[in-house]
Design a protein around this motif. Structure first.
Motif, mmCIF file in Angstrom:
data_model
loop_
_atom_site.group_PDB
_atom_site.id
_atom_site.type_symbol
_atom_site.label_atom_id
_atom_site.label_comp_id
_atom_site.label_asym_id
_atom_site.label_seq_id
_atom_site.Cartn_x
_atom_site.Cartn_y
_atom_site.Cartn_z
ATOM 1 N N UNK A 192 -5.982 73.633 35.852
ATOM 2 C CA UNK A 192 -5.461 72.366 36.354
ATOM 3 C C UNK A 192 -6.641 71.470 36.677
ATOM 4 N N UNK A 193 -6.685 70.282 36.096
ATOM 5 C CA UNK A 193 -7.841 69.394 36.242
ATOM 6 C C UNK A 193 -7.414 68.093 36.881
ATOM 7 N N UNK A 194 -8.288 67.556 37.742
ATOM 8 C CA UNK A 194 -7.976 66.316 38.446
ATOM 9 C C UNK A 194 -9.255 65.506 38.625
ATOM 10 N N UNK A 195 -9.139 64.192 38.507
ATOM 11 C CA UNK A 195 -10.257 63.303 38.824
ATOM 12 C C UNK A 195 -10.419 63.241 40.339
ATOM 13 N N UNK A 213 -5.398 81.505 37.791
ATOM 14 C CA UNK A 213 -5.495 80.076 37.510
ATOM 15 C C UNK A 213 -6.766 79.512 38.146
ATOM 16 N N UNK A 214 -7.263 78.427 37.559
ATOM 17 C CA UNK A 214 -8.427 77.781 38.151
ATOM 18 C C UNK A 214 -8.266 76.274 38.111
ATOM 19 N N UNK A 215 -9.018 75.606 38.949
ATOM 20 C CA UNK A 215 -8.962 74.154 39.053
ATOM 21 C C UNK A 215 -10.321 73.563 38.699
ATOM 22 N N UNK A 216 -10.289 72.394 38.077
ATOM 23 C CA UNK A 216 -11.506 71.674 37.702
ATOM 24 C C UNK A 216 -11.418 70.259 38.247
ATOM 25 N N UNK A 217 -12.449 69.844 38.962
ATOM 26 C CA UNK A 217 -12.530 68.481 39.452
ATOM 27 C C UNK A 217 -13.535 67.677 38.647
ATOM 28 N N UNK A 218 -13.166 66.448 38.291
ATOM 29 C CA UNK A 218 -14.049 65.541 37.563
ATOM 30 C C UNK A 218 -14.366 64.362 38.482
ATOM 31 N N UNK A 286 -11.086 61.438 33.629
ATOM 32 C CA UNK A 286 -10.625 62.821 33.570
ATOM 33 C C UNK A 286 -10.349 63.245 32.137
ATOM 34 N N UNK A 287 -9.601 62.435 31.407
ATOM 35 C CA UNK A 287 -9.227 62.805 30.047
ATOM 36 C C UNK A 287 -10.410 62.751 29.092
ATOM 37 N N UNK A 303 -5.660 78.608 25.879
ATOM 38 C CA UNK A 303 -5.673 78.041 27.224
ATOM 39 C C UNK A 303 -4.706 76.858 27.323
ATOM 40 N N UNK A 304 -3.936 76.810 28.417
ATOM 41 C CA UNK A 304 -3.120 75.630 28.746
ATOM 42 C C UNK A 304 -3.849 74.837 29.825
ATOM 43 N N UNK A 305 -4.169 73.584 29.509
ATOM 44 C CA UNK A 305 -4.893 72.710 30.426
ATOM 45 C C UNK A 305 -3.929 71.622 30.899
ATOM 46 N N UNK A 306 -3.744 71.531 32.215
ATOM 47 C CA UNK A 306 -2.902 70.489 32.801
ATOM 48 C C UNK A 306 -3.796 69.438 33.449
ATOM 49 N N UNK A 307 -3.726 68.207 32.957
ATOM 50 C CA UNK A 307 -4.473 67.083 33.529
ATOM 51 C C UNK A 307 -3.549 66.338 34.486
ATOM 52 N N UNK A 308 -3.952 66.231 35.749
ATOM 53 C CA UNK A 308 -3.129 65.555 36.745
ATOM 54 C C UNK A 308 -3.323 64.041 36.629
ATOM 55 N N UNK A 309 -2.257 63.345 36.278
ATOM 56 C CA UNK A 309 -2.287 61.878 36.220
ATOM 57 C C UNK A 309 -1.967 61.389 37.633
#
Length: 311
Positions: A192-195, A213-218, A286-287, A303-309
């Motif tokens: 799960x990724x978020x700006x 699961x893991x999270x990525x911050x941009x 982010x994208x 891998x399934x990557x979810x970008x949080x809008x």
């Protein structure tokens, strides 16, 4: 009245699969977590040259509601918070204050802005009744100091203080639900990724994810300070660091609300490919970051990557 009732949220926000060849050829599934659809928007208003935010949307709703509830329970009738000239948080706080019948004060970084026409973000905040107080950058850097809060109370009277970006322990706990919405069933994401602006959403998102699961911050700002700040927020909210998370610092594009030709070209191309308007300050960065990482092979096939809008 409970802020949840007046602000009329509709969580969980939907998850949208996006077919993009740059991800598909690497065997990666791209999902958009549409937190921008927690609330519908908004009529166009010529006076502010844009749509007027009637409701705080996206992660702003998740972070604001716990703080608004605390203010209501304490009997506070005024909110004071901080932000830059293009702050989504100032605009969202002003919108929430208007709906809840609360006075709002925005302390804005940059005394020179007081003599300039308001940009669309600040114009929207002012349209919702927010009193804008422009300060020098040296004063703004004191925003976390108790002594500075005391000076502001001498000037404006009593208020409930909400920190910059809305990020505090209450806000982090409010964002845990975002992670939980991505933690099971068909909505489960491997990443799960978020700006990130202040780290609050990432801190809560990571805490809400499940095992594996893991999270990525941009980060959208320069400076490399968000690892320590996200850890501080998790300590304040939970007493410990939680979740498997990390930051990718390469995609701030010069700093907050700044851009590069690469970002502009990417955003325009993404909009043509997917008929989806991209917010430039957070979501486009982010994208861009996720697309570059996918093309670099950073995500394993499957891998399934979810970008949080976020809004």
């Amino acid at each position: 009245m409970d802020p949840d009732l007046l602000l009329q949220p509709r969580p969980p926000s939907p998850l949208q699969e996006l077919r993009d060849e740059r991800f598909e050829r690497r065997g990666v599934r791209l999902l958009l977590k549409r937190d921008d659809l927690i609330h519908t928007t908004l009529p166009w208003d010529a006076a502010v040259r844009g749509p007027v935010e009637l409701y705080p949307s996206g992660n702003k709703w998740r972070k604001l509601v716990p703080n608004l509830r605390a203010a209501a329970e304490a009997g506070q009738r005024t909110l004071l918070t901080f932000g830059g000239a293009y702050s989504n948080h100032l605009r969202a706080t002003a919108a929430a204050g208007r709906l809840l019948g609360l006075a709002t004060i925005g302390v804005v970084r940059g005394a020179e802005l007081a003599d300039r026409p308001l940009n669309p973000s600040l114009a929207q905040a002012a349209a919702h009744g927010m009193r804008l107080h422009f300060v020098e950058r040296a004063a703004y850097r004191r925003r976390a100091e108790e002594a500075y809060a005391g000076e502001l109370r001498e000037r404006f009277g009593d208020f409930a203080l909400i920190p910059e970006g809305g990020s505090n322990a209450a806000a982090v706990r409010g964002c845990v639900a975002l992670g939980r919405e991505l933690a099971g069933g068909t909505d489960r994401a491997d990443l799960a990724a978020v700006a990130c602006g202040t780290g609050g959403t990432l801190a809560g998102l990571a805490a809400g994810l499940g095992p594996g699961q893991r999270a990525l911050g941009v980060p959208v700002l320069r400076g490399g300070f968000l690892t320590a700040e996200t850890e501080r927020l998790q300590q304040a909210a939970f007493g410990e660091r939680r979740g498997d998370w990390q930051l990718e610092e390469r995609f701030h594009c010069g700093g907050y609300a700044r851009s590069t030709p690469e970002l502009a070209d990417f955003a325009a191309d993404f909009e043509r490919r997917h008929a989806l308007a991209l917010e430039r300050t957070y979501v486009a960065k982010l994208l861009l970051g996720l697309t570059v990482l996918a093309e670099e092979g950073a995500f394993a096939p499957g891998t399934s990557v979810a970008a949080v809008v976020t809004g």
